[in-house]
Design a protein around this motif. Sequence first.
Motif, PDB file in Angstrom:
ATOM      1  N   GLY A 151      22.289  35.302  45.020  1.00  0.00           N
ATOM      2  CA  GLY A 151      22.287  33.860  45.216  1.00  0.00           C
ATOM      3  C   GLY A 151      23.467  33.454  46.044  1.00  0.00           C
ATOM      4  N   GLY A 152      24.049  32.269  45.732  1.00  0.00           N
ATOM      5  CA  GLY A 152      25.213  31.799  46.454  1.00  0.00           C
ATOM      6  C   GLY A 152      26.435  32.655  46.167  1.00  0.00           C
ATOM      7  N   PHE A 153      27.539  32.331  46.853  1.00  0.00           N
ATOM      8  CA  PHE A 153      28.745  33.158  46.716  1.00  0.00           C
ATOM      9  C   PHE A 153      29.276  33.121  45.287  1.00  0.00           C
ATOM     10  CE2 PHE A 153      33.235  34.258  47.392  1.00  0.00           C
ATOM     11  CZ  PHE A 153      33.038  35.457  48.055  1.00  0.00           C
ATOM     12  N   PHE A 154      29.324  31.928  44.703  1.00  0.00           N
ATOM     13  CA  PHE A 154      29.730  31.794  43.305  1.00  0.00           C
ATOM     14  C   PHE A 154      28.480  31.644  42.435  1.00  0.00           C
ATOM     15  CE2 PHE A 154      33.616  30.529  45.445  1.00  0.00           C
ATOM     16  CZ  PHE A 154      34.557  31.249  44.720  1.00  0.00           C
ATOM     17  N   THR A 155      27.528  32.494  42.678  1.00  0.00           N
ATOM     18  CA  THR A 155      26.229  32.325  42.046  1.00  0.00           C
ATOM     19  C   THR A 155      26.295  32.568  40.542  1.00  0.00           C
ATOM     20  OG1 THR A 155      23.948  33.095  42.010  1.00  0.00           O
ATOM     21  CG2 THR A 155      25.616  34.736  42.476  1.00  0.00           C
ATOM     22  N   THR A 156      25.504  31.827  39.817  1.00  0.00           N
ATOM     23  CA  THR A 156      25.274  32.086  38.401  1.00  0.00           C
ATOM     24  C   THR A 156      23.793  32.367  38.163  1.00  0.00           C
ATOM     25  OG1 THR A 156      25.003  29.706  38.002  1.00  0.00           O
ATOM     26  CG2 THR A 156      27.195  30.629  37.659  1.00  0.00           C
ATOM     27  N   GLN A 186      28.105  46.281  44.786  1.00  0.00           N
ATOM     28  CA  GLN A 186      29.017  45.155  44.930  1.00  0.00           C
ATOM     29  C   GLN A 186      30.404  45.504  44.419  1.00  0.00           C
ATOM     30  OE1 GLN A 186      26.978  41.997  42.869  1.00  0.00           O
ATOM     31  NE2 GLN A 186      25.980  41.244  44.720  1.00  0.00           N
ATOM     32  N   ALA A 187      30.483  46.251  43.312  1.00  0.00           N
ATOM     33  CA  ALA A 187      31.783  46.678  42.805  1.00  0.00           C
ATOM     34  C   ALA A 187      32.486  47.583  43.820  1.00  0.00           C
ATOM     35  CB  ALA A 187      31.615  47.398  41.469  1.00  0.00           C
ATOM     36  N   GLN A 188      31.730  48.472  44.482  1.00  0.00           N
ATOM     37  CA  GLN A 188      32.322  49.335  45.502  1.00  0.00           C
ATOM     38  C   GLN A 188      32.843  48.500  46.674  1.00  0.00           C
ATOM     39  OE1 GLN A 188      32.975  52.445  45.358  1.00  0.00           O
ATOM     40  NE2 GLN A 188      33.644  52.805  47.473  1.00  0.00           N
ATOM     41  N   THR A 189      32.105  47.454  47.036  1.00  0.00           N
ATOM     42  CA  THR A 189      32.562  46.572  48.111  1.00  0.00           C
ATOM     43  C   THR A 189      33.868  45.898  47.748  1.00  0.00           C
ATOM     44  OG1 THR A 189      30.266  46.169  48.775  1.00  0.00           O
ATOM     45  CG2 THR A 189      31.932  44.599  49.541  1.00  0.00           C
ATOM     46  N   ILE A 190      33.992  45.472  46.474  1.00  0.00           N
ATOM     47  CA  ILE A 190      35.242  44.862  46.013  1.00  0.00           C
ATOM     48  C   ILE A 190      36.384  45.848  46.143  1.00  0.00           C
ATOM     49  CG2 ILE A 190      36.426  43.899  44.005  1.00  0.00           C
ATOM     50  CD1 ILE A 190      33.694  42.904  43.041  1.00  0.00           C
ATOM     51  N   SER A 217      31.161  37.788  41.395  1.00  0.00           N
ATOM     52  CA  SER A 217      31.334  36.883  42.529  1.00  0.00           C
ATOM     53  C   SER A 217      32.789  36.470  42.675  1.00  0.00           C
ATOM     54  CB  SER A 217      30.447  35.647  42.356  1.00  0.00           C
ATOM     55  OG  SER A 217      30.742  34.995  41.132  1.00  0.00           O
ATOM     56  N   GLN A 218      33.452  36.206  41.535  1.00  0.00           N
ATOM     57  CA  GLN A 218      34.862  35.824  41.594  1.00  0.00           C
ATOM     58  C   GLN A 218      35.742  37.025  41.925  1.00  0.00           C
ATOM     59  OE1 GLN A 218      36.087  33.547  38.168  1.00  0.00           O
ATOM     60  NE2 GLN A 218      34.138  32.472  38.058  1.00  0.00           N
ATOM     61  N   ALA A 219      35.406  38.193  41.356  1.00  0.00           N
ATOM     62  CA  ALA A 219      36.169  39.394  41.680  1.00  0.00           C
ATOM     63  C   ALA A 219      36.068  39.713  43.169  1.00  0.00           C
ATOM     64  CB  ALA A 219      35.676  40.571  40.848  1.00  0.00           C
ATOM     65  N   SER A 220      34.890  39.478  43.748  1.00  0.00           N
ATOM     66  CA  SER A 220      34.722  39.718  45.184  1.00  0.00           C
ATOM     67  C   SER A 220      35.575  38.761  45.994  1.00  0.00           C
ATOM     68  CB  SER A 220      33.242  39.560  45.561  1.00  0.00           C
ATOM     69  OG  SER A 220      33.055  39.777  46.942  1.00  0.00           O
ATOM     70  N   TRP A 221      35.693  37.499  45.528  1.00  0.00           N
ATOM     71  CA  TRP A 221      36.521  36.538  46.260  1.00  0.00           C
ATOM     72  C   TRP A 221      37.992  36.952  46.216  1.00  0.00           C
ATOM     73  CZ3 TRP A 221      40.461  33.096  44.955  1.00  0.00           C
ATOM     74  CH2 TRP A 221      40.786  32.160  45.935  1.00  0.00           C
TER      75      TRP A 221
END
Length: 531
Positions: free
Chosen positions: A26-31, A50-54, A109-113
């Motif tokens: 979804g959105g960047f801060f998606t829920t 996604q965790a690997q990307t972080i 989403s927040q960890a990625s930010w």
Amino acid sequence: MLKRFASWVVELGTPPAPAAPIEPPGGFFTTDARAEQEDDLTWRARQQAQAQTIQERSFGKDLSSLKNIRVINRANNGATLQTFAQDDANGFNGIKAAYQLGSYGVPDSQASWYGSQGFIGYQMCAIIAQHWLVEKACLVPAREAVRKGYRIAVTDGTGAEVEELKAIERADKKYRLRKNLVEFVQMGRVFGIRVAMFRVRSADPAYYQKPFNADGVLPGTYEGIVQIDPYWIVPELTTNAASNPGSIGFYEPTYWIINGERIHRSHLVIMRGSQVADILKPSYLFGGVSVPQRIYERVYAAERCANEAPQLMLTKRSTIFYTDTEKALANQGKFEQKMSLWAQWLTNFGIKVASKDADKIEQHDTNLTALDDNIMVQYQLVAAASNIPVTKLMGTSAKGLNATGEGDESNYHEELEAIQINDLEPLINRHHICVIRSEVAPALSIAPFAVEVVWNPLDTPTAKEQAEINKAKAETDKALFDAGAVDGHDIRSRLANDPTSGYDGIDEGDVPEVPEPTVPGSRDVAPVTVA
């Protein structure tokens, strides 16, 4: 230059190909919950990717191929050069577990930010630093920290004369020390790390590989200060520095490779930005957080906000035209032609013509009352992230956030004093060690002596304030003199050594005679000689 850069890339290892981007659900801060058509296995794979990307954002490179440091292995009485990855359990004594990133309850989403706030690269720091506001954020503190200057004081009890101190001042001008000080702080803030090297000619080919020894600076061998951007250097660690967290120099490069030459760290003075944890140091090439990395997002928001202001002023009046849409669309070409003509008249002075019975026009104005405050608040955020008062950064008074500007100057002076003590003094002291042994002592035929830097106050009183200070000092001197605590010699000595007294430099020993006070109403009587 390209050859050296290629060599540097080889030392660091070829970076892996970028991973394919992972589309969020979804959105960047998606829920949003995961898509219904995805099964549990696909969803878990997406979360792992996604965790690997972080991780890659935080650590700069793919963890399986981090090879940006060199390690010297001295086992078996021999020195061999090996290159390990930071997550290599064999090469780094099992600290691979430190690089396992867990969410620990933080939404992805927040960890990625937060992960996106990682190291942006030295080339990008240089590009961003071209912007006028970023340049001021890096340059202004550098100039302000040096502007008031400093005095040189002898610390070893040798009692160096004025001539020796003047010789040091001449040498400082010769080697453009002030310019080097400003550049050292400015570029240190630009990159988060700045390396200053002191060039000394030596007959020993291994001079720079050994720890610095002041006795190795012979007469006439000091050549000056060289400052090096971080993308021209490669850190090199000993096995102990890379694998033993209990060692004093853990995760501190023992050597730096500069143009293929190994330089021991004691020959360098290194300024670093805000320190990062050990786990992030390899990604920063053992530097610190730069000012461009901290403020680039805020600068972009502030400039976009400022650029929107003139466009908003030109379009602050919006016009709504009510008409018969069925008739308008029946002859769409003619209607669009009229609207195009109206768009040309869309100014504050344009004239709009409409049918009195068939058409209706409404005009809405946008309130611009707090526009300047909203814009200034964005620049205040830039100033806050730069540790600079907005009055210094923008040259204007603070607006918004109930700001008064009180206390900004004192807080800013604390920041400048930290720069002077932590970053500039090591550079000045090493320069003085080299210049005294290379030039000053041989020229005056004296033994080398030690000096230290005493910074002049950052606050400069006005002429009126200084006169009031001197008046208060004079009243204090008189009170102490009347009490018998000091005499004329003590007061004259204070005046001679106080650079703000107006009498500095006078002869301390030449105290004028003070006439004895006479009792009011009495007359001088000639002495009577008794036969």
